[in-house]
Design an enzyme around this catalytic site. Structure first.
Site, short mmCIF file in Angstrom:
data_model
loop_
_atom_site.label_atom_id
_atom_site.label_comp_id
_atom_site.label_asym_id
_atom_site.label_seq_id
_atom_site.Cartn_x
_atom_site.Cartn_y
_atom_site.Cartn_z
N SER A 104 0.50 -1.35 0.04
CA SER A 104 0.07 0.07 -0.31
C SER A 104 0.60 1.22 -0.58
CB SER A 104 -1.17 0.04 1.20
OG SER A 104 -2.03 0.65 1.19
N HIS A 105 0.23 1.96 1.60
CA HIS A 105 1.33 3.11 1.03
C HIS A 105 3.23 3.44 1.74
CE1 HIS A 105 -0.82 2.51 5.06
NE2 HIS A 105 -0.05 3.24 5.55
N ASP A 144 -2.85 6.66 -3.68
CA ASP A 144 -1.08 6.29 -2.96
C ASP A 144 -0.73 4.73 -3.50
OD1 ASP A 144 -2.66 4.44 -2.18
OD2 ASP A 144 -2.92 3.58 -0.56
N ASP A 148 -1.00 2.13 -3.76
CA ASP A 148 -2.09 0.37 -4.61
C ASP A 148 -2.93 1.39 -5.15
OD1 ASP A 148 -1.98 1.06 -2.21
OD2 ASP A 148 -3.37 -1.09 -1.70
N ASP A 167 -5.34 3.02 -3.85
CA ASP A 167 -7.05 3.26 -2.77
C ASP A 167 -6.92 3.84 -1.95
OD1 ASP A 167 -4.91 2.69 -0.84
OD2 ASP A 167 -5.88 0.50 0.00
N ARG A 168 -5.94 4.98 -1.41
CA ARG A 168 -6.53 6.43 -1.15
C ARG A 168 -5.78 7.29 -1.97
NH1 ARG A 168 -2.08 5.93 4.33
NH2 ARG A 168 -3.37 4.08 5.95
N LYS A 215 -11.25 0.87 -0.57
CA LYS A 215 -11.29 1.69 -1.32
C LYS A 215 -10.89 2.67 -2.32
CE LYS A 215 -7.54 3.10 2.50
NZ LYS A 215 -7.32 2.08 3.23
#
Ligand code: G1P
Ligand code: ZN
Length: 539
Positions: A112-113, A276, A278, A280-281, A375
């Site tokens: 992710s982030h 981010d 991947d 989703d943010r 998200k």
């Protein structure tokens, strides 16, 4: 040929808030990745007839890991894998493919982030047939399995060429390699009014989207520049790189400072957003204006009528406990239920599947809807652009109107990073013991109304989750403490502060939260226990 390889367990394969995240070098240890994947397969049981989606955010080790996953899936009897071209899929695009193809779930290889590269982090997000990441009851079983694993199965075959679209086979397993972007773009076109957005850009509206050298670059170029007509070059850091070009792909005030500085300069565009690693943010900015994720969620909830997919009504909204109460104030005035869940997107999945909610979000730069079970960073930006197109107002005007209508929650999160695990655990345990005695205590003008752990009773499956400690004050302010569940080493203490105000709407956030911050630091004895006099990161 299928090989059975003997292995020994690793003790640390417990999933956190969003899948299994580790230092890349930990993931690269012999059989580490294989053990975890086989533990998942063992937990699922019979793999016959099963179909999974596979992709990743392109970070270092993605290619190697995907090939291992393909060979293990084939050896374990999986029927079919749907894989993004070259192994790329954003987390939201992956969730969409899982739902669209009625699969048994999937794997998004991403931390992710968290930073990427050989010295960064690597991760595995595992989703089930809901299209969302598995609940704790399942991840606990996988963890138990990983502690007893003695062998795994893998196909002995050359690597699969993931660059060519189409279907190939490995043993009896079908592998469909698809365009990573196409289905996602089609879904966005169904949700939003793309003609209205095209008009917005035709009228001279300018934007910048920062893909942070991560997975959303190709999605953003296709949508914003090629389809909607944003000027060429509107999408920056658009090429996914294995180490994200050294950027920390977390779109917030600290790690996307370059974008914030740009939006507060005289070169600023009308709008800016970032995603981010991947995808989703999201972060939302206007000219010299930053929208907190909690405010952003409240604003989306108040403006759903502008979006074709939601204009006939939404079921309800939800937020994580640490997120500000702004969205619940909007819900209350609009007669919508507002659910409050623990931190982690997986807690929204049951609420969406049971049609209790349509929109939801977290303070950690995440918002989304029941179009998927994750998200969705680009979705949030398209939602904002749609509100701007419909109202003709700027980001700042839209946000200020929301404050006037519903009040403003001054909100900020303070992260104390790199703590020793024992120190952090003891701090939380001692604080929890102290909570009952806090009720009624006064700290300057603040009086504690209630202090207790946050406990969530899932209304759908009846599961009970305890996550974080909350101190509520009689004036509506709130302090929440949690330990992060996404780090790859040590512990991070997160302290979330909220102070709702109905009159003074244009004050500086840090100034407004100064007293509350002092109370939060003192009550938990943060300096005494950790040696830190201030947080490492404020978002
Ligand atoms: C963090 C965020 C949380 C989010 C998760 C995955 O988890 O705080 O809201 O769902 O990343 O993106 P944490 O490290 O706090 O456990
Ligand atoms: Zn992410």
């Amino acid at each position: 040929m299928i090989k059975t390889i003997a292995t020994t367990p690793y003790a640390d394969q417990k999933m956190g808030t969003g899948g299994l995240r580790k230092k890349t070098k930990v993931m690269m240890q012999p059989n580490y990745f294989e053990n975890f994947i086989q533990s998942i397969f063992n937990t699922v049981g019979d793999m016959k007839g099963k179909v999974f989606v596979v992709g990743g955010d392109g970070r270092y080790y993605n290619q190697t890991a995907i090939q291992k996953l393909i060979k293990m899936a084939a050896a374990n009897g999986v029927k079919k894998l749907i894989i993004g071209q070259n192994g790329f899929l954003s987390t939201p695009a992956g969730s969409h493919l899982m739902l669209k193809n009625h699969t048994n779930g999937g794997f998004i290889l991403s931390a992710s982030h968290n930073p990427g590269g050989e010295n960064g982090d690597f991760g595995i997000k595992y989703a089930n047939e809901t299209g969302g990441q598995v609940p704790t009851s399942v991840s606990d079983k996988i963890y138990a399995n990983s502690k007893n694993i003695s062998e795994y199965k893998i196909y002995d075959a050359p690597d699969v060429d993931l660059s060519k679209l189409g279907t190939v086979k490995l043993g009896d397993m079908e592998i469909e390699i698809i365009d990573s972007v196409k289905d996602y773009v089609e879904m966005m076109q169904e949700i939003f009014d793309f003609d209205a957005l095209k008009k917005l850009f035709k009228s001279g509206f300018t934007m910048r989207f920062d893909a942070m050298n991560a997975v959303t670059g190709p999605y953003a170029i296709r949508i914003f520049e090629e389809i909607l007509g944003a000027a060429k070059g509107s999408v920056t850091h658009a090429v996914p790189l294995p180490d994200f070009g050294g950027l920390h792909p977390d779109p917030n005030l600290t790690y996307a400072k370059h974008l914030v500085d740009f939006m507060f300069s005289d070169k600023a565009t009308d709008f800016a957003g970032a995603n981010d690693g991947d995808g989703d943010r999201n972060m939302i900015l206007g000219r010299s204006f930053f929208v907190t994720p909690s405010d952003s969620l409240a604003i989306l909830a108040d403006n759903y009528r502008y979006i074709p997919a939601y204009k006939n009504g939404i079921y309800g909204v939800a937020k994580s406990a640490a997120t500000s109460t702004a969205v619940c104030r909007v819900a209350e005035k609009n007669n919508l239920p507002c659910y409050v869940v623990p931190t982690g997107w997986k807690y929204f999945v049951n609420l969406m599947d049971s049609k209790r909610i349509t929109l939801c979000g977290e303070e950690s730069f995440g918002s989304g809807s029941s179009h998927i079970r994750e998200k969705d960073g680009i979705w949030a930006i398209l939602f904002w652009l749609s509100i701007i197109a419909a109202t003709g107002k700027s980001v700042a005007e839209i946000t200020r109107e929301n404050w006037k209508k519903y009040g403003r929650s001054y909100y900020m999160r303070f992260d104390f990073e790199g703590l020793e695990t024992d120190v952090a655990d003891k701090l939380m345990a001692d604080l929890e013991n102290k909570l009952p005695a806090l009720a009624g205590q006064k700290f300057g003008t603040y009086e504690v109304s209630e202090a207790a752990p946050f406990v969530y009773n899932d209304p759908v499956d009846g599961s009970v989750t305890k996550n974080g400690l909350v101190i509520d004050f009689t004036n509506g302010s709130k302090i929440t403490y949690r330990l992060s569940g996404t780090g790859s080493s040590g512990a991070t203490l997160r302290v979330y502060l909220e102070r709702p105000e109905y009159k003074d709407l244009e004050e500086d956030t840090l100034t407004m939260l100064k007293d509350l911050l002092k109370i939060a630091m003192d009550v938990a004895e943060i300096t005494k226990r950790t040696g830190k006099t201030k947080a490492d990161v404020n978002t």
